[in-house]
Design a protein around this motif. Structure first.
Motif, PDB file in Angstrom:
ATOM      1  N   VAL A  27       0.616  -1.459  -0.480  1.00 51.15           N
ATOM      2  CA  VAL A  27       0.334  -0.476  -0.026  1.00 51.15           C
ATOM      3  C   VAL A  27       1.055   0.980  -0.249  1.00 51.15           C
ATOM      4  O   VAL A  27       0.362   2.119  -0.721  1.00 51.15           O
ATOM      5  CB  VAL A  27      -1.115  -0.160   1.082  1.00 51.15           C
ATOM      6  CG1 VAL A  27      -1.345   1.352   1.236  1.00 51.15           C
ATOM      7  CG2 VAL A  27      -1.922  -0.752   1.296  1.00 51.15           C
ATOM      8  N   VAL A  45      -0.032   3.302   7.723  1.00 49.23           N
ATOM      9  CA  VAL A  45      -0.799   2.374   6.952  1.00 49.23           C
ATOM     10  C   VAL A  45      -1.654   1.135   7.779  1.00 49.23           C
ATOM     11  O   VAL A  45      -0.521   0.402   8.109  1.00 49.23           O
ATOM     12  CB  VAL A  45      -0.274   1.862   5.812  1.00 49.23           C
ATOM     13  CG1 VAL A  45      -0.923   0.662   4.498  1.00 49.23           C
ATOM     14  CG2 VAL A  45       0.504   2.902   4.798  1.00 49.23           C
ATOM     15  N   PRO A  47      -4.190  -1.761   6.826  1.00 47.39           N
ATOM     16  CA  PRO A  47      -5.768  -2.384   5.878  1.00 47.39           C
ATOM     17  C   PRO A  47      -6.025  -2.547   6.433  1.00 47.39           C
ATOM     18  O   PRO A  47      -6.788  -3.060   8.168  1.00 47.39           O
ATOM     19  CB  PRO A  47      -4.784  -3.853   5.953  1.00 47.39           C
ATOM     20  CG  PRO A  47      -3.201  -3.100   6.541  1.00 47.39           C
ATOM     21  CD  PRO A  47      -3.388  -2.611   7.130  1.00 47.39           C
ATOM     22  N   PHE A 201      -7.600   0.353   2.912  1.00 48.13           N
ATOM     23  CA  PHE A 201      -6.629   0.710   3.814  1.00 48.13           C
ATOM     24  C   PHE A 201      -7.359   2.085   4.034  1.00 48.13           C
ATOM     25  O   PHE A 201      -7.379   2.785   3.276  1.00 48.13           O
ATOM     26  CB  PHE A 201      -5.496   1.029   3.047  1.00 48.13           C
ATOM     27  CG  PHE A 201      -5.325   1.774   1.870  1.00 48.13           C
ATOM     28  CD1 PHE A 201      -4.833   2.870   2.029  1.00 48.13           C
ATOM     29  CD2 PHE A 201      -5.314   1.343   0.768  1.00 48.13           C
ATOM     30  CE1 PHE A 201      -4.486   3.584   1.121  1.00 48.13           C
ATOM     31  CE2 PHE A 201      -5.063   1.659  -0.752  1.00 48.13           C
ATOM     32  CZ  PHE A 201      -4.893   3.291  -0.403  1.00 48.13           C
TER      33      PHE A 201
END
Length: 207
Positions: A27, A45, A47, A201
């Motif tokens: 990502v 980040v 998910p 995300f």
């Protein structure tokens, strides 16, 4: 679908809430290539099971009526889930109209100081559903500055970021520079027609 089927192990278990490190790194890598934003995959980040879960649940994590933060700002017309999530969490909802003369952007100056003081989240959705409008980066920076000034979380639902026509790639709130009080949400649902796969995300402010 073939690649997914071949990669799935016969026996699995619940994933960690933080997600696989490889997924977070993927990502962050995509965000860097697409938007030029440098994210730490370990702290910036997260998910998600698609994007709808956080759009609904974010108010539960951020509303603080005891501290006077009991209001969520949403755009109208717009996706109903941010408002439903706010009401489910016991919060108030303040609607910001989207009108064509203003480029279908909310008029942040029209929000009075008392409402800003009570606000916990400002929800934006660009490229926008249902108007199709794209928010200029200058507007996203203005919104982020306004949110930081009032200690409001700018929550940018960017589910349509990869769908555009002749205007070119739309900007992201991840490009505003200072990501304090900024959270961007994206998903494979719209860009890859993977609604049922529940893969998305959140990225931005490490806090």
């Amino acid at each position: 679908r073939d690649a997914l089927r071949e990669a799935v192990e016969p026996i699995s278990s619940y994933p960690r809430a933080a997600g696989l490190p490889e997924l977070r790194e993927a990502v962050a890598g995509w965000v860097g290539r697409r938007f030029g934003a440098d994210l730490d995959p370990d702290t910036q980040v997260l998910p998600l099971l698609g994007s709808k879960e956080i759009v609904f649940s974010l108010a539960q994590a951020t509303l603080d009526p005891g501290a006077g933060k009991d209001t969520v700002l949403v755009t109208s017309p717009g996706y109903t889930i941010p408002e439903r999530g706010a009401r489910f969490a016991g919060g108030r909802v303040h609607r910001l109209p989207l009108v064509e003369p203003n480029g279908f952007l909310p008029d942040l100056d029209a929000v009075d100081e008392a409402t800003w003081q009570r606000a916990s989240i400002l929800w934006l959705n660009y490229p926008n559903n249902p108007t199709g409008a794209v928010a200029p980066l200058a507007f996203l920076r203005q919104a982020a500055d306004r949110c930081r000034h009032h200690d409001v979380l700018l929550a940018a639902d960017e589910a349509y970021s990869e769908l555009w026509f002749a205007t070119g790639p739309p900007p992201s709130a991840l490009q505003v520079g200072d990501l304090q009080n900024v959270l961007v949400i994206n998903t494979l649902s719209k860009r890859s027609s993977m609604t049922g796969y529940r893969s998305g995300f959140a990225a931005g402010d490490r806090q």
